[in-house]
Design a protein around this motif. Structure first.
Motif, PDB file in Angstrom:
ATOM      1  N   ARG A 139     -36.024  80.256  76.526  1.00  0.00           N
ATOM      2  CA  ARG A 139     -36.588  81.536  76.089  1.00  0.00           C
ATOM      3  C   ARG A 139     -37.002  81.454  74.631  1.00  0.00           C
ATOM      4  NH1 ARG A 139     -39.026  85.748  75.242  1.00  0.00           N
ATOM      5  NH2 ARG A 139     -38.288  87.830  75.737  1.00  0.00           N
ATOM      6  N   ARG A 160     -40.090  79.173  74.143  1.00  0.00           N
ATOM      7  CA  ARG A 160     -41.350  79.811  74.566  1.00  0.00           C
ATOM      8  C   ARG A 160     -41.758  80.890  73.566  1.00  0.00           C
ATOM      9  NH1 ARG A 160     -38.687  80.112  79.810  1.00  0.00           N
ATOM     10  NH2 ARG A 160     -39.272  78.304  81.077  1.00  0.00           N
ATOM     11  N   TYR A 161     -40.758  81.564  73.019  1.00  0.00           N
ATOM     12  CA  TYR A 161     -41.051  82.626  72.048  1.00  0.00           C
ATOM     13  C   TYR A 161     -41.687  82.053  70.795  1.00  0.00           C
ATOM     14  CZ  TYR A 161     -40.365  86.601  68.918  1.00  0.00           C
ATOM     15  OH  TYR A 161     -40.558  87.631  68.023  1.00  0.00           O
ATOM     16  N   TYR A 162     -41.167  80.946  70.303  1.00  0.00           N
ATOM     17  CA  TYR A 162     -41.725  80.345  69.086  1.00  0.00           C
ATOM     18  C   TYR A 162     -43.152  79.859  69.336  1.00  0.00           C
ATOM     19  CZ  TYR A 162     -36.783  80.401  67.752  1.00  0.00           C
ATOM     20  OH  TYR A 162     -35.497  80.798  67.489  1.00  0.00           O
ATOM     21  N   GLU A 163     -43.416  79.511  70.567  1.00  0.00           N
ATOM     22  CA  GLU A 163     -44.779  79.081  70.897  1.00  0.00           C
ATOM     23  C   GLU A 163     -45.682  80.313  70.851  1.00  0.00           C
ATOM     24  OE1 GLU A 163     -45.198  77.579  74.852  1.00  0.00           O
ATOM     25  OE2 GLU A 163     -47.390  77.527  74.735  1.00  0.00           O
ATOM     26  N   GLN A 164     -45.174  81.390  71.396  1.00  0.00           N
ATOM     27  CA  GLN A 164     -45.943  82.637  71.416  1.00  0.00           C
ATOM     28  C   GLN A 164     -46.277  83.056  69.989  1.00  0.00           C
ATOM     29  OE1 GLN A 164     -43.931  85.795  73.653  1.00  0.00           O
ATOM     30  NE2 GLN A 164     -44.928  87.294  72.335  1.00  0.00           N
ATOM     31  N   LYS A 165     -45.350  82.772  69.075  1.00  0.00           N
ATOM     32  CA  LYS A 165     -45.551  83.125  67.670  1.00  0.00           C
ATOM     33  C   LYS A 165     -46.332  82.037  66.930  1.00  0.00           C
ATOM     34  CE  LYS A 165     -43.661  87.069  67.803  1.00  0.00           C
ATOM     35  NZ  LYS A 165     -44.578  88.229  67.742  1.00  0.00           N
ATOM     36  N   LYS A 166     -46.858  81.078  67.678  1.00  0.00           N
ATOM     37  CA  LYS A 166     -47.690  80.018  67.090  1.00  0.00           C
ATOM     38  C   LYS A 166     -46.972  79.053  66.139  1.00  0.00           C
ATOM     39  CE  LYS A 166     -51.379  81.803  69.064  1.00  0.00           C
ATOM     40  NZ  LYS A 166     -52.311  82.646  68.288  1.00  0.00           N
ATOM     41  N   SER A 180     -47.420  74.069  69.367  1.00  0.00           N
ATOM     42  CA  SER A 180     -48.381  74.135  70.466  1.00  0.00           C
ATOM     43  C   SER A 180     -48.215  73.008  71.455  1.00  0.00           C
ATOM     44  CB  SER A 180     -49.807  74.092  69.910  1.00  0.00           C
ATOM     45  OG  SER A 180     -50.029  75.162  69.019  1.00  0.00           O
ATOM     46  N   ARG A 194     -50.189  71.449  78.312  1.00  0.00           N
ATOM     47  CA  ARG A 194     -49.839  71.920  79.647  1.00  0.00           C
ATOM     48  C   ARG A 194     -50.230  70.877  80.684  1.00  0.00           C
ATOM     49  NH1 ARG A 194     -47.664  77.355  80.617  1.00  0.00           N
ATOM     50  NH2 ARG A 194     -47.743  78.358  78.575  1.00  0.00           N
ATOM     51  N   ARG A 237     -45.279  73.190  80.563  1.00  0.00           N
ATOM     52  CA  ARG A 237     -45.352  72.809  79.150  1.00  0.00           C
ATOM     53  C   ARG A 237     -44.853  71.385  78.921  1.00  0.00           C
ATOM     54  NH1 ARG A 237     -45.055  78.775  77.526  1.00  0.00           N
ATOM     55  NH2 ARG A 237     -43.994  78.939  79.516  1.00  0.00           N
ATOM     56  N   THR A 290     -39.602  84.392  61.862  1.00  0.00           N
ATOM     57  CA  THR A 290     -40.596  83.437  62.378  1.00  0.00           C
ATOM     58  C   THR A 290     -41.902  83.431  61.578  1.00  0.00           C
ATOM     59  OG1 THR A 290     -41.413  85.081  63.952  1.00  0.00           O
ATOM     60  CG2 THR A 290     -39.676  83.581  64.714  1.00  0.00           C
TER      61      THR A 290
END
Lengths: 106, 106
Positions: free
Chosen positions: B27, B30-36, B39, B42, B48, B71
């Motif tokens: 979780r 994935r969140y840190y990825e969402q926050k860019k 990267s 896929r 991922r 973040t």
DNA sequence: CGTGTAAGGAATTCTGACACG
DNA sequence: CGTGTAAGGAATTCTGACACG
């Protein structure tokens, strides 16, 4: 700090990715393991995990197999290489540096 | 030959393995990825795939988060580092060599 | 000997959402 | 804001076996 191993040797790649990287089927990869040509690790749940070294070994195996070399002979060849430790070490280093500088991060 | 990238940068690790390597939950990753903050690539089916560089970045993020750094700030810090390219390059190399020789293959 | 495949099950990963705050 | 969790589905991996040869 004096206990880590190179990224090249860390067993972290799944068989599916290894299959893509080598072009070999999962069946072939598991068979070569059965024949002791390589030794992946296992995750808690029993999933195989490979290193980049394993991937290179598999590519070498694939090339040998294309030439009709039986797995038994390939296995012996691979075992010989492990004995040339120190000499291979230097080649590994320069190889890594080349991989690093010989290109642009794409 | 002049198109390959170092093992350290190849995106081949699944989120499950990255979770084990970093101690972070899927979780969080994935969140840190969402926050860019990173990267991953896929796979065909949308899974991922991370590189060792991503793993190191995540460890750094984890350390910063433990100190309460939000973040947004971590993201800025990470972006600054990408601009010190050439200088970091040499450090990367010696770091790799140390990882190689600084130890025995376990 | 080396590799393909169907078989059934267990574990993984994905996304969107509700929750707390 | 950052992270946990239950939810349902799709894709992965595993083993043992039958097949061809």
């Amino acid at each position: 700090v004096a206990k880590e191993i190179s990224y090249k040797e860390r067993k972290v790649i799944s068989i599916g990715v290894v299959s893509e990287l080598t072009g070999l089927s999962e069946r072939q990869i598991r068979y070569y393991e059965q024949k002791k040509l390589l030794s992946p690790e296992r995750s808690n749940k029993g999933y195989r995990k490979y290193s980049f070294v394993d991937v290179e070994t598999l590519i070498e195996i694939a090339n040998q197999r294309e030439e009709g070399v039986p797995t038994g002979e390939i296995k012996e060849e691979l075992e010989k290489k492990y004995k040339k430790g120190s000499k291979l070490h230097k080649k590994m280093i320069s190889g890594q540096i080349n991989a690093q500088f010989g290109t642009h991060k794409k």
